[in-house]
Structures are given as C-alpha cells and as structure tokens.
Design an enzyme around this catalytic site. Structure first.
Site, PDB file in Angstrom:
ATOM      1  N   GLY A   1     -15.289  10.530 -42.968  1.00  0.00           N
ATOM      2  CA  GLY A   1     -16.483  10.960 -42.231  1.00  0.00           C
ATOM      3  C   GLY A   1     -17.654  10.049 -42.539  1.00  0.00           C
ATOM      4  O   GLY A   1     -17.865   9.685 -43.683  1.00  0.00           O
TER       5      GLY A   1
ATOM      6  N   ARG B   1      -9.777   7.273 -38.832  1.00  0.00           N
ATOM      7  CA  ARG B   1      -8.815   7.905 -39.744  1.00  0.00           C
ATOM      8  C   ARG B   1      -7.434   7.329 -39.459  1.00  0.00           C
ATOM      9  O   ARG B   1      -7.073   7.071 -38.320  1.00  0.00           O
ATOM     10  CB  ARG B   1      -8.851   9.423 -39.568  1.00  0.00           C
TER      11      ARG B   1
ATOM     12  N   ASP C   1     -13.088  11.763 -50.590  1.00  0.00           N
ATOM     13  CA  ASP C   1     -11.903  11.991 -51.418  1.00  0.00           C
ATOM     14  C   ASP C   1     -10.640  11.332 -50.845  1.00  0.00           C
ATOM     15  O   ASP C   1      -9.865  10.710 -51.575  1.00  0.00           O
ATOM     16  CB  ASP C   1     -11.691  13.503 -51.552  1.00  0.00           C
TER      17      ASP C   1
ATOM     18  N   THR D   1     -20.370  10.342 -48.422  1.00  0.00           N
ATOM     19  CA  THR D   1     -20.073  11.583 -47.698  1.00  0.00           C
ATOM     20  C   THR D   1     -21.273  12.511 -47.791  1.00  0.00           C
ATOM     21  O   THR D   1     -21.913  12.593 -48.848  1.00  0.00           O
ATOM     22  CB  THR D   1     -18.824  12.303 -48.245  1.00  0.00           C
TER      23      THR D   1
ATOM     24  N   ASP E   1     -21.125  15.640 -47.837  1.00  0.00           N
ATOM     25  CA  ASP E   1     -20.751  16.930 -48.429  1.00  0.00           C
ATOM     26  C   ASP E   1     -21.081  17.065 -49.913  1.00  0.00           C
ATOM     27  O   ASP E   1     -21.070  18.164 -50.454  1.00  0.00           O
ATOM     28  CB  ASP E   1     -19.244  17.168 -48.239  1.00  0.00           C
TER      29      ASP E   1
ATOM     30  N   ASP F   1     -19.196  16.425 -52.247  1.00  0.00           N
ATOM     31  CA  ASP F   1     -18.035  17.088 -52.857  1.00  0.00           C
ATOM     32  C   ASP F   1     -17.187  16.134 -53.708  1.00  0.00           C
ATOM     33  O   ASP F   1     -15.990  16.333 -53.859  1.00  0.00           O
ATOM     34  CB  ASP F   1     -17.157  17.733 -51.764  1.00  0.00           C
TER      35      ASP F   1
ATOM     36  N   ARG G   1     -17.575  20.880 -46.339  1.00  0.00           N
ATOM     37  CA  ARG G   1     -16.122  20.932 -46.532  1.00  0.00           C
ATOM     38  C   ARG G   1     -15.821  22.082 -47.488  1.00  0.00           C
ATOM     39  O   ARG G   1     -16.033  23.218 -47.112  1.00  0.00           O
ATOM     40  CB  ARG G   1     -15.585  19.587 -47.038  1.00  0.00           C
TER      41      ARG G   1
END
Ligand code: ADP
Length: 321
Positions: free
Chosen positions: A12, A75, A106, A128, A130, A132, A174
């Site tokens: 992303g 992707r 990730d 990212t 996120d 995360d 996410r």
C-alpha cells in the site's frame, strides 16, 4: 564494494514514500553510487525491462512534497514462489545491482527477507500509513494519515453536533489500532474500538446508552477497519441507544495527500541511513525510529509482529471524554 543500488516501493502506498526515494537517490549520488528506480514493486523487479529506470539527482526534483510514489506500487502475489523470485534475482544480476532498498509494509519485508536469504543485499524501510510495523515508533505516512483523519473527523463533528447525532467512523490501520487511538485522542472522541480493546458489540451498545443517559450531544466512536460492518453497527447503536446514528468510512483518502513535515523528515533520515548502512555492509535488516534514533532490526524479528504503541491512549480517552 557497492557501486549500484536499486530502490522500489511496494504494498500500500503512503505519503512520504517519495521523500524516501528522493533521499535514497540523492544520498547515493552524493556518495558516487549509481541508482536504479524499479517501478511497480516486486512485479517490476521480476519483469525487468522499462521498469528499471536509471535515476539522477534530477529524477527526484520536486517530489519531496508529493503524496503517492513516483515509482508506483503493485502487488505480486506470486512472489513467494521460488521460481518467480529467481527471475527477479536474475534481473538484479543482469542490471549489475549490488544492493536493494525496499520501502513498504510487512508483506514487502517478507519478500525482502526471502531475497536476503538468496544472498541479495537488502534493507527495508517502513512505508505504510498503518503504523503496524514492530520495532519502529513511527512508519513513513502515519503522521500524514493521522492529520487527514483528524481533519475529517473535525468536519464530521461540526455536522453531527448540529443534529445531535452519534457518529461511527471507520479508519484504516489493518490490524493495528494506532490510527484509531491517536485520532480518538486528537479529536476528543468518546470511544475507540480496536483489535485489542472494546470490540465486543454489547460493550459498544452499552457505552452508547450511557452516553445518552449522560446527555452527550453527539458522541464519536472511532472503529479500526476489519472489525465491523460500520453501517450495520450504526443501525444497531441507533436501535439500542436512541441516538440517530451515521456511519462514515473514511477509506482511501487516508492514503493520499502531501506528506507532513514529520513524514518528510523521517523519510529523508531513513533513506539516507539505508544507503549509508548498505555501504557499511549491513543487510537483511529494516530501519526504524525509536526515541528519535534510527535503529536496525533483522527482518525475521519484525515480520508478523503486531504492535500497538498507543494502548494507554484508551485510558486517556476514557478520562477526557
Ligand atoms: P505491505 O508491504 O504493505 O504489507 P503486501 O502485503 O501487499 O503489502 O505485500 C507487498 C508485496 O510483497 C506482495 O504483493 C508480494 O509481492 C510480496 N510479499 C508479501 N508477502 C510475501 C511473502 N510471504 N513472501 C514473499 N513475498 C511476499
């Protein structure tokens, strides 16, 4: 000795990726290295051809303030297959690339680790929205995203206040609650629902009923994505609490926009550090920032680890609402 490096963005997209690409290209050129920008992430890496673009200082002029990524992101679900990766490794060899910098999340790190296992020198940067990624306090793009979310919620608050409505707002993240919690604290939200806390339907319903009893005019409930159908949740809240309730899914606007100063600075520092560390012989690690210091952690320690840096914000939100 490294003479030629490549850089790609994957997964992303996130605001600040361009600032990171710029930092990689400019610092590499300052150190006398050649740089290839690989377009379309691992897909471009495997397909080769025009996806491999030699980059000069000029190639990255005026991109520090632009959202998205000039290299594109795609992707490639087949990248875990050894024969697909082997094609990518051949492409890197044919282009005489000595080392690679990947900017992503990730999944991107999982791909990078596999390349490293095949002897490719590679360093990852956390790109990212996120937030995360473990072993870094912040990822490139999180701060910009948070500002977008906060601005949007402020606007919703104006209209919900006029109509005495309860608002349910779905944000990205996410499986990480950092966006929801930080936005909740920054906007004075009443309740935040994340993967680790407050995600039981009955708890949410009871909470909204309490807000009604407390005569709260327009409670705000911020929900991390993937937990509820928020439109369905809004209907249930309306039935149970008596508040007229509206759900808003902020969606992909959270990914766009000019990167904030924080993200530009973080991306610039990480991009420069990645080049320097590759030159020093480091590989198989991703870089992050902890207490404002750049740190390197092996991919295998970071991949698949969950992180919720701001869990204590739940308590602040409870006390402040
Ligand atoms: P992000 O990097 O933002 O987490 P994705 O999960 O979509 O985004 O991963 C980006 C790309 O990384 C995937 O399209 C795929 O090419 C590659 N990738 C993801 N997981 C793996 C894996 N386990 N092994 C090898 N490559 C992977």
């Amino acid at each position: 000795m490294i003479k030629k490096i490549a850089v790609l963005t994957s997964g992303g997209d996130a605001p600040g990726m361009n600032a990171a690409i710029r930092a990689v290209v400019r610092s590499a050129r300052s150190y006398g290295l050649e740089v290839i920008g690989i377009h379309e992430g691992y897909k471009g890496l495997v397909e080769g051809g025009e996806n491999y673009e030699p980059m000069t200082r000029k190639s990255v002029t005026d991109i520090i303030a632009r959202g998205g990524t000039i290299l594109g992101s795609a992707r490639l679900p087949e990248f875990p297959q050894p024969e697909v990766r082997e094609r990518g490794i051949q492409q890197l060899k044919e282009h005489n690339i000595d080392a690679l910098i990947v900017i992503g999340g990730d999944g991107t790190y999982a791909g990078a680790k596999r390349l490293h296992d095949h002897g490719i020198r590679v360093i990852g940067l956390p790109g990212t929205i996120d937030n995360d990624i473990a072993f870094t306090d912040y990822t490139i793009g999180f701060d910009t995203c948070l500002n977008t979310v906060v601005e949007s919620i402020d606007k919703l608050r104006d209209t919900c206040g006029s109509h005495q409505r309860c608002a349910v707002v779905e944000v990205m993240g996410r499986y990480c609650g950092d966006i929801a919690r930080s936005a909740g604290l920054a906007t004075g939200a009443e309740f935040v629902v994340t993967n680790t806390d407050n995600n039981d339907l009955q708890t949410i319903l009871e909470k909204t009923k309490t807000f009604k009893e407390q005569n709260k005019r327009h409670p705000f409930i911020i929900v991390t994505e993937h937990l509820f159908d928020v439109h369905d949740l809004a209907r249930k809240i309306e039935d149970y609490s008596g508040y007229e309730t509206r759900a808003t899914v902020l969606g992909h606007v959270q990914r766009g926009g000019k990167p904030s100063s924080y993200d530009r600075i973080l991306a610039s520092r990480l991009g420069l550090a990645a080049v320097e560390r590759l030159m020093e012989g480091e590989s198989g690690v991703c870089l992050g920032v902890q207490s404002n210091q750049i740190v390197a952690t092996p991919f295998e320690e970071v991949i698949g680890k969950s992180k919720n840096l701001f869990e204590e914000y739940d308590d602040y939100i409870k006390l402040l609402c």
